[in-house]
Motif scaffolding. Sequence first.
Motif, short mmCIF file in Angstrom:
data_model
loop_
_atom_site.label_atom_id
_atom_site.label_comp_id
_atom_site.label_asym_id
_atom_site.label_seq_id
_atom_site.Cartn_x
_atom_site.Cartn_y
_atom_site.Cartn_z
N PRO A 17 31.78 123.49 63.49
CA PRO A 17 30.86 122.35 63.35
C PRO A 17 29.75 122.68 62.35
N ARG A 18 29.43 121.71 61.52
CA ARG A 18 28.40 121.93 60.49
C ARG A 18 27.22 120.99 60.67
N LYS A 19 27.50 119.70 60.75
CA LYS A 19 26.45 118.70 60.98
C LYS A 19 26.90 117.86 62.16
N VAL A 20 26.15 117.94 63.24
CA VAL A 20 26.54 117.35 64.51
C VAL A 20 25.53 116.28 64.91
N GLU A 21 26.04 115.22 65.55
CA GLU A 21 25.17 114.15 66.04
C GLU A 21 25.36 114.02 67.55
N VAL A 22 24.24 114.02 68.27
CA VAL A 22 24.24 113.81 69.72
C VAL A 22 23.63 112.44 69.95
N SER A 23 24.36 111.55 70.64
CA SER A 23 23.90 110.19 70.89
C SER A 23 23.90 109.92 72.39
N LEU A 24 22.85 109.26 72.85
CA LEU A 24 22.64 109.00 74.27
C LEU A 24 22.27 107.53 74.46
N GLU A 85 19.04 107.03 71.88
CA GLU A 85 18.49 108.26 71.30
C GLU A 85 19.59 108.93 70.49
N VAL A 86 19.21 109.47 69.33
CA VAL A 86 20.15 110.15 68.46
C VAL A 86 19.47 111.40 67.90
N MET A 87 20.15 112.54 68.02
CA MET A 87 19.66 113.80 67.48
C MET A 87 20.69 114.35 66.50
N THR A 88 20.22 114.85 65.37
CA THR A 88 21.10 115.45 64.37
C THR A 88 20.82 116.95 64.29
N LEU A 89 21.90 117.74 64.31
CA LEU A 89 21.80 119.20 64.17
C LEU A 89 22.55 119.60 62.92
N GLU A 90 21.85 120.14 61.95
CA GLU A 90 22.48 120.64 60.73
C GLU A 90 22.69 122.14 60.91
N LEU A 91 23.74 122.47 61.65
CA LEU A 91 24.03 123.86 61.99
C LEU A 91 24.28 124.71 60.76
N ASP A 92 24.88 124.12 59.74
CA ASP A 92 25.18 124.88 58.52
C ASP A 92 23.93 125.30 57.77
N ARG A 93 22.79 124.70 58.07
CA ARG A 93 21.52 125.05 57.43
C ARG A 93 20.64 125.94 58.31
#
Length: 183
Positions: A17-24, A85-93
């Motif tokens: 996973p590189r760029k992940v989105e968590v949505s609630l 609610e939406v959170m973005t995780l840029e794991l690759d960065r």
Amino acid sequence: MRFRGGGFQVSSLNKGPRKVEVSLKWDPSPFGSPAHDLDIIAATYTVDTPRGTPAYLVHFDSRSPDGTITLNRDSRTGQGFGYDEVMTLELDRLAPTYARVVIGVAIQQGQGRKTFGEVPHTAVRILDGDTELLGSDFSGVAGATAATLAEFRRNGSGEWEFHATVRGFDTDPAAFAGLMGGV
């Protein structure tokens, strides 16, 4: 890719996973009742301290120091269309000093104890691009007030790996943040 002996050898096609989105999302409380307020929380852990107290938390009114984890949408009521609610995780960065990120959801408990089972039509999903890594309606943790959902861990080659960790807790959001690292 490495060139070897007149042909190509692929060292690894899976970058994780590189760029992940968590949505609630959830439905608002009935008129005149205290609002349902659910929050996505991301807890980051370093290579030196992969469990216990997080290096930092990302939740409402906060983001990661380097901007790699951001809460793009925050709701205190569940009102609106689609995901609240939406959170973005840029794991690759994310810097190599971070080895682990745990994702959770907590229900604000300001108006008395409220569990996932008492909040109608809850849903959470974690996407890596168009690929759904996790989808849940919290039915497995209906009696809980907070839950971990997933963790992302760096493997030995530095690539991120996804692990579902749906686990319920009976605690308030502040205490939950301290418990997330034990998952």
